[in-house]
Design a protein around this motif. Sequence first.
Motif, PDB file in Angstrom:
ATOM      1  N   GLY A  73      10.143 -12.110  -0.124  1.00 55.08           N
ATOM      2  CA  GLY A  73      11.238 -11.264  -0.577  1.00 55.08           C
ATOM      3  C   GLY A  73      10.848  -9.849  -0.945  1.00 55.08           C
ATOM      4  N   GLY A  74       9.689  -9.392  -0.525  1.00 60.11           N
ATOM      5  CA  GLY A  74       9.292  -8.010  -0.783  1.00 60.11           C
ATOM      6  C   GLY A  74       8.630  -7.783  -2.124  1.00 60.11           C
ATOM      7  N   ILE A  75       7.966  -8.815  -2.656  1.00 59.65           N
ATOM      8  CA  ILE A  75       7.315  -8.633  -3.961  1.00 59.65           C
ATOM      9  C   ILE A  75       5.974  -7.902  -3.811  1.00 59.65           C
ATOM     10  CG2 ILE A  75       8.423 -10.663  -4.965  1.00 59.65           C
ATOM     11  CD1 ILE A  75       5.706 -12.097  -4.739  1.00 59.65           C
ATOM     12  N   LYS A  76       5.620  -7.158  -4.842  1.00 58.73           N
ATOM     13  CA  LYS A  76       4.361  -6.430  -4.887  1.00 58.73           C
ATOM     14  C   LYS A  76       3.258  -7.374  -5.349  1.00 58.73           C
ATOM     15  CE  LYS A  76       2.279  -2.500  -7.297  1.00 58.73           C
ATOM     16  NZ  LYS A  76       2.548  -1.376  -8.199  1.00 58.73           N
ATOM     17  N   GLU A  77       2.142  -7.399  -4.625  1.00 58.60           N
ATOM     18  CA  GLU A  77       1.004  -8.263  -4.972  1.00 58.60           C
ATOM     19  C   GLU A  77      -0.282  -7.456  -4.935  1.00 58.60           C
ATOM     20  OE1 GLU A  77       2.455 -12.542  -3.143  1.00 58.60           O
ATOM     21  OE2 GLU A  77       1.194 -11.269  -1.897  1.00 58.60           O
ATOM     22  N   GLU A  78      -1.227  -7.859  -5.774  1.00 53.46           N
ATOM     23  CA  GLU A  78      -2.568  -7.284  -5.711  1.00 53.46           C
ATOM     24  C   GLU A  78      -3.252  -7.802  -4.451  1.00 53.46           C
ATOM     25  OE1 GLU A  78      -3.864  -4.981  -7.810  1.00 53.46           O
ATOM     26  OE2 GLU A  78      -1.863  -4.998  -8.711  1.00 53.46           O
ATOM     27  N   LEU A  79      -4.218  -7.046  -3.940  1.00 51.73           N
ATOM     28  CA  LEU A  79      -4.993  -7.522  -2.800  1.00 51.73           C
ATOM     29  C   LEU A  79      -5.894  -8.666  -3.238  1.00 51.73           C
ATOM     30  CD1 LEU A  79      -6.272  -4.234  -1.095  1.00 51.73           C
ATOM     31  CD2 LEU A  79      -4.167  -5.488  -0.656  1.00 51.73           C
ATOM     32  N   SER A  80      -6.120  -9.600  -2.330  1.00 59.19           N
ATOM     33  CA  SER A  80      -7.107 -10.645  -2.599  1.00 59.19           C
ATOM     34  C   SER A  80      -8.495 -10.015  -2.522  1.00 59.19           C
ATOM     35  CB  SER A  80      -6.984 -11.775  -1.572  1.00 59.19           C
ATOM     36  OG  SER A  80      -7.443 -11.330  -0.307  1.00 59.19           O
ATOM     37  N   GLY A  81      -9.491 -10.704  -3.026  1.00 58.47           N
ATOM     38  CA  GLY A  81     -10.864 -10.208  -2.957  1.00 58.47           C
ATOM     39  C   GLY A  81     -11.303  -9.960  -1.523  1.00 58.47           C
ATOM     40  N   LEU A  82     -10.957 -10.864  -0.617  1.00 60.95           N
ATOM     41  CA  LEU A  82     -11.314 -10.718   0.791  1.00 60.95           C
ATOM     42  C   LEU A  82     -10.617  -9.502   1.406  1.00 60.95           C
ATOM     43  CD1 LEU A  82     -12.826 -11.899   3.239  1.00 60.95           C
ATOM     44  CD2 LEU A  82     -10.774 -13.234   3.723  1.00 60.95           C
ATOM     45  N   GLN A  83      -9.343  -9.333   1.114  1.00 61.03           N
ATOM     46  CA  GLN A  83      -8.607  -8.178   1.647  1.00 61.03           C
ATOM     47  C   GLN A  83      -9.219  -6.872   1.142  1.00 61.03           C
ATOM     48  OE1 GLN A  83      -4.751  -9.238   0.145  1.00 61.03           O
ATOM     49  NE2 GLN A  83      -4.053 -10.007   2.133  1.00 61.03           N
ATOM     50  N   ARG A  84      -9.578  -6.834  -0.139  1.00 60.14           N
ATOM     51  CA  ARG A  84     -10.146  -5.615  -0.718  1.00 60.14           C
ATOM     52  C   ARG A  84     -11.543  -5.324  -0.164  1.00 60.14           C
ATOM     53  NH1 ARG A  84      -8.283  -2.837  -4.522  1.00 60.14           N
ATOM     54  NH2 ARG A  84      -6.948  -4.455  -5.377  1.00 60.14           N
ATOM     55  N   LYS A  85     -12.350  -6.354  -0.060  1.00 52.38           N
ATOM     56  CA  LYS A  85     -13.752  -6.169   0.333  1.00 52.38           C
ATOM     57  C   LYS A  85     -13.945  -5.994   1.837  1.00 52.38           C
ATOM     58  CE  LYS A  85     -18.163  -7.873  -1.066  1.00 52.38           C
ATOM     59  NZ  LYS A  85     -18.842  -8.819  -1.891  1.00 52.38           N
ATOM     60  N   MET A  86     -13.152  -6.700   2.634  1.00 57.30           N
ATOM     61  CA  MET A  86     -13.391  -6.725   4.072  1.00 57.30           C
ATOM     62  C   MET A  86     -12.360  -5.959   4.903  1.00 57.30           C
ATOM     63  SD  MET A  86     -16.127  -8.509   4.137  1.00 57.30           S
ATOM     64  CE  MET A  86     -16.337  -8.950   5.844  1.00 57.30           C
ATOM     65  N   ALA A  87     -11.234  -5.592   4.308  1.00 58.86           N
ATOM     66  CA  ALA A  87     -10.174  -5.055   5.148  1.00 58.86           C
ATOM     67  C   ALA A  87      -9.535  -3.792   4.587  1.00 58.86           C
ATOM     68  CB  ALA A  87      -9.103  -6.133   5.365  1.00 58.86           C
ATOM     69  N   TYR A  88      -8.737  -3.931   3.544  1.00 55.28           N
ATOM     70  CA  TYR A  88      -7.847  -2.858   3.106  1.00 55.28           C
ATOM     71  C   TYR A  88      -8.319  -2.073   1.892  1.00 55.28           C
ATOM     72  CZ  TYR A  88      -4.775  -5.159   6.390  1.00 55.28           C
ATOM     73  OH  TYR A  88      -4.251  -5.715   7.525  1.00 55.28           O
ATOM     74  N   GLY A  89      -9.438  -2.459   1.312  1.00 56.77           N
ATOM     75  CA  GLY A  89      -9.971  -1.729   0.168  1.00 56.77           C
ATOM     76  C   GLY A  89     -10.492  -0.361   0.578  1.00 56.77           C
ATOM     77  N   VAL A  90     -10.700   0.511  -0.417  1.00 53.87           N
ATOM     78  CA  VAL A  90     -11.185   1.869  -0.159  1.00 53.87           C
ATOM     79  C   VAL A  90     -12.475   2.136  -0.922  1.00 53.87           C
ATOM     80  CG1 VAL A  90      -8.910   2.832   0.362  1.00 53.87           C
ATOM     81  CG2 VAL A  90      -9.731   2.861  -1.984  1.00 53.87           C
ATOM     82  N   GLU A  91     -13.295   2.979  -0.336  1.00 52.58           N
ATOM     83  CA  GLU A  91     -14.494   3.523  -0.991  1.00 52.58           C
ATOM     84  C   GLU A  91     -14.290   5.022  -1.062  1.00 52.58           C
ATOM     85  OE1 GLU A  91     -17.446   2.365  -2.271  1.00 52.58           O
ATOM     86  OE2 GLU A  91     -16.680   0.319  -2.091  1.00 52.58           O
ATOM     87  N   CYS A  92     -14.238   5.570  -2.295  1.00 48.36           N
ATOM     88  CA  CYS A  92     -13.930   6.993  -2.488  1.00 48.36           C
ATOM     89  C   CYS A  92     -15.132   7.758  -3.029  1.00 48.36           C
ATOM     90  CB  CYS A  92     -12.780   7.151  -3.484  1.00 48.36           C
ATOM     91  SG  CYS A  92     -11.226   6.443  -2.955  1.00 48.36           S
ATOM     92  N   ILE A  93     -15.262   9.001  -2.582  1.00 48.80           N
ATOM     93  CA  ILE A  93     -16.276   9.919  -3.089  1.00 48.80           C
ATOM     94  C   ILE A  93     -15.572  11.235  -3.419  1.00 48.80           C
ATOM     95  CG2 ILE A  93     -18.348  11.241  -2.529  1.00 48.80           C
ATOM     96  CD1 ILE A  93     -19.045   9.009  -0.527  1.00 48.80           C
ATOM     97  N   LYS A  94     -15.734  11.688  -4.654  1.00 46.39           N
ATOM     98  CA  LYS A  94     -15.126  12.960  -5.064  1.00 46.39           C
ATOM     99  C   LYS A  94     -15.908  14.100  -4.429  1.00 46.39           C
ATOM    100  CE  LYS A  94     -13.523  15.564  -9.009  1.00 46.39           C
ATOM    101  NZ  LYS A  94     -13.176  15.518 -10.415  1.00 46.39           N
ATOM    102  N   THR A  95     -15.198  15.014  -3.753  1.00 46.42           N
ATOM    103  CA  THR A  95     -15.853  16.143  -3.089  1.00 46.42           C
ATOM    104  C   THR A  95     -15.510  17.484  -3.729  1.00 46.42           C
ATOM    105  OG1 THR A  95     -14.075  16.239  -1.457  1.00 46.42           O
ATOM    106  CG2 THR A  95     -16.029  14.937  -0.882  1.00 46.42           C
TER     107      THR A  95
END
Length: 173
Positions: A73-95
């Motif tokens: 029904g369109g609910i907001k969910e946190e990413l799973s650990g696998l999704q964050r680590k292997m797929a949709y997570g981000v690694e950021c560096i301040k420039t």
Amino acid sequence: MRNSLLFILFMAVVTGCNAQEGYPVPPHTNGRLFYIQHANNHNTFVYDANLLSGKKVSDAEPIKVHRINYKKGGIKEELSGLQRKMAYGVECIKTAANTFDFTLAAYPAKKFTLKVGGEASPHVTVFINGKNIILNRMFLFCNKLGTGVSSINFYGKDALTGKEITENFVVKK
């Protein structure tokens, strides 16, 4: 290594190829940067700037990522650990002040830039096919088995002209 990551990612989230028509557009927010959809289902991965006050971005976590589960029904969910680590997570560096380079977990070879400041809203740029794009969304195309991505459509505005643009990026195997 990259092919293994892509294989794991798309085995987990993509099991078939469908047309892009009929996909929902997630509700807009002030900090919305872009979102990702894929050929398996309508669930959407959303990337928002983590704004602290006004136009200042959190140095510790400049981008917040979540999933909209349209199967529920369109609910907001946190990413799973696998999704964050292997797929949709981000690694950021301040420039610079309110400027960050980042990559997505599934494809660290592709660089993105988050900028916030002045009159402009937070936005992400990416260089695709010789063009600098202010990114709005991405769509991942997969093979029939859902074991790999053949290409990615990048939607947004040409950073030079401001015109709407779609660029297809073919994933090299």
